[in-house]
Design an enzyme around this catalytic site. Structure first.
Site, PDB file in Angstrom:
ATOM      1  N   LYS A  96       0.877  -1.176   0.000  1.00 53.32           N
ATOM      2  CA  LYS A  96       0.000   0.000   0.000  1.00 53.32           C
ATOM      3  C   LYS A  96       0.915   1.228   0.000  1.00 53.32           C
ATOM      4  CE  LYS A  96      -3.322   2.660   2.631  1.00 53.32           C
ATOM      5  NZ  LYS A  96      -3.869   2.918   3.981  1.00 53.32           N
ATOM      6  N   GLY A 157      -7.952   8.660  10.624  1.00 53.65           N
ATOM      7  CA  GLY A 157      -8.216   8.587  12.051  1.00 53.65           C
ATOM      8  C   GLY A 157      -9.333   9.466  12.568  1.00 53.65           C
ATOM      9  N   GLY A 184     -11.000   7.286   7.341  1.00 51.55           N
ATOM     10  CA  GLY A 184     -12.109   8.132   7.738  1.00 51.55           C
ATOM     11  C   GLY A 184     -13.422   7.429   8.011  1.00 51.55           C
ATOM     12  N   ASN A 205      -9.796   0.927  10.600  1.00 50.92           N
ATOM     13  CA  ASN A 205      -9.023   0.553  11.777  1.00 50.92           C
ATOM     14  C   ASN A 205      -9.547   1.296  13.001  1.00 50.92           C
ATOM     15  OD1 ASN A 205      -6.739   1.210  13.795  1.00 50.92           O
ATOM     16  ND2 ASN A 205      -5.943  -0.587  12.729  1.00 50.92           N
ATOM     17  N   THR A 206      -9.452   2.625  12.970  1.00 52.24           N
ATOM     18  CA  THR A 206      -9.790   3.446  14.125  1.00 52.24           C
ATOM     19  C   THR A 206     -11.218   3.209  14.605  1.00 52.24           C
ATOM     20  OG1 THR A 206      -8.249   5.138  13.359  1.00 52.24           O
ATOM     21  CG2 THR A 206      -9.863   5.807  15.007  1.00 52.24           C
TER      22      THR A 206
END
Length: 256
Positions: A96, A157, A184, A205-206
């Site tokens: 990535k 994030g 996001g 993830n976040t």
């Protein structure tokens, strides 16, 4: 889900359309991503993979495709060096590409990302570039050899969702590569919306890592992504503007 609906990246087939992004790692999150969200691809920063006893690789199950990112790169040349290091560490050919010079908003540098993508694709990497959703840049990435396009939904994030919704729609309509919404996404409903739009996959993830119940939230994301994908493939119902459209007869029944 509709049978035989596979995500194909660089000739590799995946059944899951959820990708765990890098960032707030812990063993519980990785376990939940694989078991509860069904993730088959997990992103990791190369610095984590190369951190000795604290290596995140120790917690990633066998059979999971590693997607090392070039986090920390500020130029295309730095991104290429990081990708080569990841390959030497045994992380495979997926990469990535992240090239970020902006330290406040963490917005990707599209031009340097295009340069890095072209160099890495020539070296046989399966390149998944993170970019700000811009049609011209996406076309250049496609021509440079990208395996997919990964536009941000909102700054990294933030959990703000699909702030770039209209631009992502343009990429989905115009680019003949999988469009994976990255960064996001903060709620399962936002992931579902991205999939309804026609995104090929969602990275998060976040949203999961900061939730009150990580396994439950991971499962919620899985179900939302599957629901959105099924809705997209099924064909969403029409939208009527300027008037109502009756779903039941309005006349005749009192005369019978």
């Amino acid at each position: 889900m509709i049978k035989d609906d596979k995500l194909i990246l660089g000739g590799h087939e995946f059944h899951s359309r959820f990708i765990l992004g890098s960032g707030k790692y812990n063993p519980e999150l990785i376990h939940a991503a694989v078991k509860n969200a069904g993730a088959e691809i997990i992103t990791l920063a190369v610095r984590r993979a190369n951190s000795g006893t604290a290596s995140i690789l120790e917690h990633i199950p066998d059979g999971i495709t590693l997607l090392p990112n070039t986090s920390g790169a500020r130029t295309a040349d730095e991104a290429v060096r990081i990708a080569r290091l990841a390959r030497e560490l045994g992380c495979g050919d997926f990469v990535k590409v992240e090239v970020i010079r902006d330290s406040k908003y963490l917005l990707p540098d599209n031009q340097e990302t295009i340069r890095a993508t072209e160099m890495l694709a020539k070296e046989g990497f399966i390149v998944m570039p993170y970019m700000y959703p811009d049609l011209n840049a996406a076309r250049d990435l496609e021509h440079a050899g990208a395996a997919c396009i990964m536009p941000l939904g909102a700054p990294i994030g933030t959990n703000k969702g699909l702030c770039t919704r209209e631009f992502i729609k343009i990429l989905i309509e115009e680019i003949d590569l999988p469009i994976i919404v990255d960064a996001g996404i903060g709620r399962p409903s936002q992931a579902c919306e991205a999939m309804e739009m026609g995104a090929a996959a969602v990275m998060a993830n976040t949203a999961i890592a900061t939730s009150g119940d990580i396994p439950a939230m991971a499962e919620a994301f899985k179900k939302a992504i599957e629901a959105g994908r099924t809705a997209y493939l099924s064909g969403l119902g029409r939208v009527v503007n300027g008037r109502a459209s009756a779903s039941s007869p309005l006349t005749g029944f009192l005369e019978q």
